[in-house]
Design an enzyme around this catalytic site. Structure first.
Site, PDB file in Angstrom:
ATOM      1  N   THR A  10     -23.868  49.450  48.033  1.00 37.61           N
ATOM      2  CA  THR A  10     -22.658  50.048  48.363  1.00 37.61           C
ATOM      3  C   THR A  10     -21.542  48.896  48.491  1.00 37.61           C
ATOM      4  O   THR A  10     -20.546  48.976  47.790  1.00 37.61           O
ATOM      5  CB  THR A  10     -22.617  50.921  49.663  1.00 37.61           C
ATOM      6  OG1 THR A  10     -23.374  51.778  49.260  1.00 37.61           O
ATOM      7  CG2 THR A  10     -21.254  51.437  49.815  1.00 37.61           C
ATOM      8  N   VAL A  11     -21.725  47.921  49.301  1.00 38.72           N
ATOM      9  CA  VAL A  11     -20.597  46.900  49.942  1.00 38.72           C
ATOM     10  C   VAL A  11     -20.644  45.773  48.547  1.00 38.72           C
ATOM     11  O   VAL A  11     -19.350  45.328  48.218  1.00 38.72           O
ATOM     12  CB  VAL A  11     -21.020  46.289  51.196  1.00 38.72           C
ATOM     13  CG1 VAL A  11     -19.687  45.187  51.346  1.00 38.72           C
ATOM     14  CG2 VAL A  11     -20.959  47.421  52.073  1.00 38.72           C
ATOM     15  N   LYS A 106     -24.229  43.286  61.063  1.00 37.89           N
ATOM     16  CA  LYS A 106     -23.930  43.766  62.298  1.00 37.89           C
ATOM     17  C   LYS A 106     -25.243  43.419  63.053  1.00 37.89           C
ATOM     18  O   LYS A 106     -25.191  43.114  64.131  1.00 37.89           O
ATOM     19  CB  LYS A 106     -23.229  44.926  62.675  1.00 37.89           C
ATOM     20  CG  LYS A 106     -23.886  46.030  62.217  1.00 37.89           C
ATOM     21  CD  LYS A 106     -23.251  46.561  61.172  1.00 37.89           C
ATOM     22  CE  LYS A 106     -23.697  47.622  60.261  1.00 37.89           C
ATOM     23  NZ  LYS A 106     -22.763  48.727  59.601  1.00 37.89           N
ATOM     24  N   GLU A 130     -15.481  39.961  59.306  1.00 31.95           N
ATOM     25  CA  GLU A 130     -14.495  40.981  59.548  1.00 31.95           C
ATOM     26  C   GLU A 130     -15.531  42.523  59.282  1.00 31.95           C
ATOM     27  O   GLU A 130     -15.464  43.555  59.909  1.00 31.95           O
ATOM     28  CB  GLU A 130     -13.205  41.062  58.850  1.00 31.95           C
ATOM     29  CG  GLU A 130     -12.264  42.174  58.975  1.00 31.95           C
ATOM     30  CD  GLU A 130     -11.958  42.118  60.537  1.00 31.95           C
ATOM     31  OE1 GLU A 130     -11.208  41.175  61.134  1.00 31.95           O
ATOM     32  OE2 GLU A 130     -12.154  42.944  61.305  1.00 31.95           O
ATOM     33  N   GLY A 135     -15.594  48.599  59.310  1.00 35.73           N
ATOM     34  CA  GLY A 135     -15.123  48.680  57.818  1.00 35.73           C
ATOM     35  C   GLY A 135     -13.678  48.207  57.337  1.00 35.73           C
ATOM     36  O   GLY A 135     -13.597  46.906  57.845  1.00 35.73           O
ATOM     37  N   GLY A 188     -21.811  56.709  50.733  1.00 32.35           N
ATOM     38  CA  GLY A 188     -22.031  55.427  50.844  1.00 32.35           C
ATOM     39  C   GLY A 188     -21.510  54.931  52.322  1.00 32.35           C
ATOM     40  O   GLY A 188     -21.333  53.908  52.375  1.00 32.35           O
ATOM     41  N   GLU A 191     -25.967  53.624  56.887  1.00 33.76           N
ATOM     42  CA  GLU A 191     -26.925  52.492  56.554  1.00 33.76           C
ATOM     43  C   GLU A 191     -28.023  53.005  55.661  1.00 33.76           C
ATOM     44  O   GLU A 191     -28.344  54.000  55.618  1.00 33.76           O
ATOM     45  CB  GLU A 191     -27.401  52.185  58.084  1.00 33.76           C
ATOM     46  CG  GLU A 191     -26.495  51.624  59.042  1.00 33.76           C
ATOM     47  CD  GLU A 191     -25.760  50.260  58.467  1.00 33.76           C
ATOM     48  OE1 GLU A 191     -26.440  49.325  58.208  1.00 33.76           O
ATOM     49  OE2 GLU A 191     -24.475  50.452  58.407  1.00 33.76           O
ATOM     50  N   LYS A 206     -22.186  47.193  67.104  1.00 39.27           N
ATOM     51  CA  LYS A 206     -20.914  46.724  66.719  1.00 39.27           C
ATOM     52  C   LYS A 206     -20.233  46.606  68.043  1.00 39.27           C
ATOM     53  O   LYS A 206     -19.389  45.702  68.316  1.00 39.27           O
ATOM     54  CB  LYS A 206     -20.065  47.747  65.945  1.00 39.27           C
ATOM     55  CG  LYS A 206     -20.512  48.101  64.529  1.00 39.27           C
ATOM     56  CD  LYS A 206     -20.059  49.350  63.964  1.00 39.27           C
ATOM     57  CE  LYS A 206     -20.302  49.426  62.546  1.00 39.27           C
ATOM     58  NZ  LYS A 206     -20.439  50.842  61.912  1.00 39.27           N
TER      59      LYS A 206
END
Ligand code: NAP
Ligand code: HSE
Length: 355
Positions: A10-11, A106, A130, A135, A188, A191, A206
């Site tokens: 996804t990322v 994370k 970041e 997100g 998306g 996890e 987080k």
């Protein structure tokens, strides 16, 4: 800037599309071109919607990947794969090989952040993260760079898009839990193993990162008292509605000198509180510090677009010669960490969830 990237899901695919689309603008802003040189995945045959430049090596073999990265003199490792243990190994190897590190992982930071930050310092390389929290909402920059150090800091947030999406869909549309989770996965937000989302673990990771930044000492996710949303029932949602509240998965911390109290759990959140109004995959974070007062940030907390944008913003900072994001290299004492009793702001933890 030559980029070696681990992960093209996804990322990672979102970042490949952004670099492809924003390349000329990035060059204008930083004077540098941004190019993917090598990509590590688990299955190189998987079809993907990710434009890669000619010559970019795609492999499932970490040795071939690091050899290609070094042959292409990659400047930076972008880690968007996930997992605390592989993430630690990849981070340390890249830093020791002279690459900077930009990570969305994370789980790795909440377990090994101090060690990785120390390795970056030792190697004289920069660390950016970041995208690891909230997100597209720049909460890491806010805490690490903008909020001045204070003796007492309060953090109160909704930091998991999947859980907020599920709780909103159940309350606003009457969507059953399983269907809402499946939709969050399709979009998306979730996890790779969504147990991390719904168990509250992702929020604890987080919160640990944010609390580490506020405290100046690394706090581990394992130390955060955590309850997820799997015990939230339609009866809880009806009770919330009757009291002009929403059920939200709240992550809260109070840092007071060397001590910190933290908790993640579902909570009745008044609809007139900014966190009670967050809908879908939105995240929000209130940071309170004296004498600054309270600052509230909110926006899209998960998904390809917001998260890849956060990674790209780190890459742009790195490309412009900006310093990395400071993460503490010393770890807090476990004895100084306790479960937080009340979150404050009129928010109440759900009863009957094991506390
Ligand atoms: P994803 O869609 O599951 O993609 C993970 C990618 O990493 C896949 O391309 C996978 O390869 C690759 N991968 C996983 N383990 C690997 C390993 N050991 N070696 C090599 N490649 C490996 O996950 P994602 O949603 O993009 O998330 C990636 C990271 O960003 C995670 O740390 C996540 O917590 C974080 N994050 C995600 C979001 C979000 O909204 N999705 C937001 C913020 C942060 P294959 O494709 O071959 O399986
Ligand atoms: N699974 C995470 C979430 C991704 O839903 O918030 C963003 O970190």
């Amino acid at each position: 800037m030559r980029i070696a990237m681990i992960g093209l899901g996804t990322v990672g695919a979102g970042l490949a599309r952004l670099i492809d689309a924003q390349g000329p603008r990035l060059r204008e802003q930083t004077g540098r071109s941004f190019e993917l040189a090598a990509v590590l995945v688990r299955d190189p045959r998987k079809p993907r919607e990710a434009p890669l430049p000619p010559g970019c090596v795609v492999t499932a073999d970490p040795e071939a990947f690091f050899a290609a990265a070094s042959g292409a003199t990659a400047d930076v490792l972008v880690e968007v794969a996930g997992g605390a243990a592989p993430g630690r190994g990849f981070a340390l190897r890249a830093l020791r090989a002279g690459m900077h590190l930009v990570t969305a992982n994370k789980a790795m930071l909440a377990a090994h952040g101090a060690e990785v930050a120390a390795a970056a310092q030792q190697a004289g390389r920069e660390l950016f993260f970041e995208a690891s929290v909230c997100g597209g909402v720049p909460v890491v920059a806010a805490l690490a760079r903008a909020v001045p150090p204070a003796d007492r800091t309060g953090l109160l947030g909704v930091v998991n898009g999947t859980c907020n999406f599920i709780l909103s869909a159940m309350a606003e549309r009457g969507t059953p839990y399983a269907s809402a989770l499946a939709e969050a996965q399709r979009l998306g937000y979730a996890e790779a193993d969504p147990t991390f989302d719904v168990s509250g673990r992702d929020s604890a990771e987080k919160l640990a990162i944010l609390a580490s930044l506020a405290a100046g000492r690394a706090i581990q996710a394992d130390w955060v008292a955590t309850t997820g949303i799997t015990g939230v029932t339609p009866a809880h949602l009806a009770e919330a509605r009757a009291h002009r509240c929403a059920v939200r998965l709240i992550a809260a911390a109070r840092i007071d000198g060397p001590r910190a109290a933290l908790r993640v759990g579902p909570a009745f959140t008044p609809l007139d509180h900014p966190l009670g109004r967050l809908s879908g995959p939105q995240n929000g974070l209130a940071v309170r510090a004296e004498p600054m007062g309270e600052v509230f940030l909110s926006g899209p907390g998960a998904g390809a677009g917001p998260t890849a944008s956060a990674v790209l913003s780190d890459l742009r900072l790195l490309g412009s010669g900006g310093p990395g994001t400071p993460f503490p290299t010393t770890t807090a004492s476990r004895a100084d960490i306790t479960p937080l009793e009340e979150p404050g702001g009129g928010i109440r933890w759900l009863s009957g969830d094991g506390r």
